[in-house]
Write a protein that holds these residues in place. Sequence first.
Motif, mmCIF file in Angstrom:
data_model
loop_
_atom_site.group_PDB
_atom_site.id
_atom_site.type_symbol
_atom_site.label_atom_id
_atom_site.label_comp_id
_atom_site.label_asym_id
_atom_site.label_seq_id
_atom_site.Cartn_x
_atom_site.Cartn_y
_atom_site.Cartn_z
ATOM 1 N N SER A 234 16.032 31.096 47.252
ATOM 2 C CA SER A 234 16.467 31.517 48.690
ATOM 3 C C SER A 234 17.043 30.781 49.457
ATOM 4 C CB SER A 234 15.083 32.309 49.134
ATOM 5 O OG SER A 234 13.993 31.072 49.376
ATOM 6 N N LYS A 237 20.788 31.082 48.878
ATOM 7 C CA LYS A 237 21.441 32.328 48.962
ATOM 8 C C LYS A 237 21.292 33.040 50.475
ATOM 9 C CE LYS A 237 22.341 32.824 44.606
ATOM 10 N NZ LYS A 237 23.874 32.999 44.014
ATOM 11 N N SER A 238 22.284 33.683 50.756
ATOM 12 C CA SER A 238 22.403 34.557 52.123
ATOM 13 C C SER A 238 21.175 35.482 52.166
ATOM 14 C CB SER A 238 23.515 35.041 52.633
ATOM 15 O OG SER A 238 23.943 36.106 51.535
ATOM 16 N N GLN A 240 21.447 38.555 52.704
ATOM 17 C CA GLN A 240 21.768 39.904 51.832
ATOM 18 C C GLN A 240 22.023 39.763 50.575
ATOM 19 O OE1 GLN A 240 23.294 38.090 54.562
ATOM 20 N NE2 GLN A 240 23.600 39.558 56.096
ATOM 21 N N GLU A 241 22.399 38.349 49.970
ATOM 22 C CA GLU A 241 22.188 38.320 48.498
ATOM 23 C C GLU A 241 20.776 38.375 48.164
ATOM 24 O OE1 GLU A 241 25.794 35.467 47.447
ATOM 25 O OE2 GLU A 241 24.235 34.534 48.768
ATOM 26 N N ALA A 244 19.655 42.137 47.751
ATOM 27 C CA ALA A 244 20.466 42.505 46.544
ATOM 28 C C ALA A 244 19.741 42.359 45.318
ATOM 29 C CB ALA A 244 21.876 42.359 46.590
ATOM 30 N N ILE A 245 19.618 41.062 45.397
ATOM 31 C CA ILE A 245 18.651 40.282 44.055
ATOM 32 C C ILE A 245 17.426 41.143 43.587
ATOM 33 C CG2 ILE A 245 17.660 38.419 43.006
ATOM 34 C CD1 ILE A 245 19.783 36.746 44.283
#
Length: 306
Positions: A234, A237-238, A240-241, A244-245
Amino acid sequence: MAPPPAQSIPVSAEELHLLKKRSQILSLFYDFNKRVAREFDKAAIYAEVARQVFEISNAGRLLIGKRGLDDQPMIEWATYRDDVTRAAYGKMPVSRSVIRKVMQERVSLLSRDMTDVKGTAILGIQSLMCVPMLGQEEGPLGVIYADSLHRDGFTEDDVDYLTGLASTVALTLESLMAHERLLHEEAARTAYRRFLPPHVVDQIMKDPDSLQLGGTNQVVTTLFADIRGFTTLSERKSPQEIVAILNNYFERAATAIFRHGGRSTSSLATASWRYLGRLSPVSVTQSMLSKRRLPCRKSSSRSMPT
């Protein structure tokens, strides 16, 4: 040689009136089927029945009767020819004994003079007709009842027409009830499928009584799953990513669980609890349950980024 001239057949005024009325009845039947073919509003169907009955007969009031929970006749829907007729009727009661008789005996009833029907004389009501709505169900769905403030307000043709119309209405109502039942079942399936595997949903819809209040004792395997290294992930990653994950992870995990007869109970952040087993009384050994954990774990792992 010229053909002989056509001979005219004399027709009395009464016969001509009868032919015109029967032609009108056929036209009304066609019109009714066309108007209610795609109608899913019961009140709109009843309103079309009333429109036709008022057009074809001298009825002043029309109502739809049905059997209540206590097996007593009840009025489901009622209307009058116009406001003037409504005022003339006032609070005039309906002959529930007639409705009961028609529903119990499943026969049409025509009375041109209310005094000729024992136990049904009502002050002001001079004539009536009442027919059962018979469809494919075991008993009648209800009755169509029409009365008049005038003697000889109805004819044999009127009751024959109303009998045929009642059968058409019954079939229409059965189609409407089947449509509503399918909509209800589909809504229930959609809600259940959010939390339960398909085979459990099918079981509930097929036999709702199979689920017992208080639950039952069964051997199940509980699977607790979490994402390794999620904190570090985390940080790289952003938001939003990360969303999605997680969505991809939970979707794959739930699909794998449902495929193996399990159910998802809860998810907390990146952790989730799953039960592997059946809600139906099927014998499942511990080894069988344990073997299901590995493919579920592999499926969840494939959704994670490397």
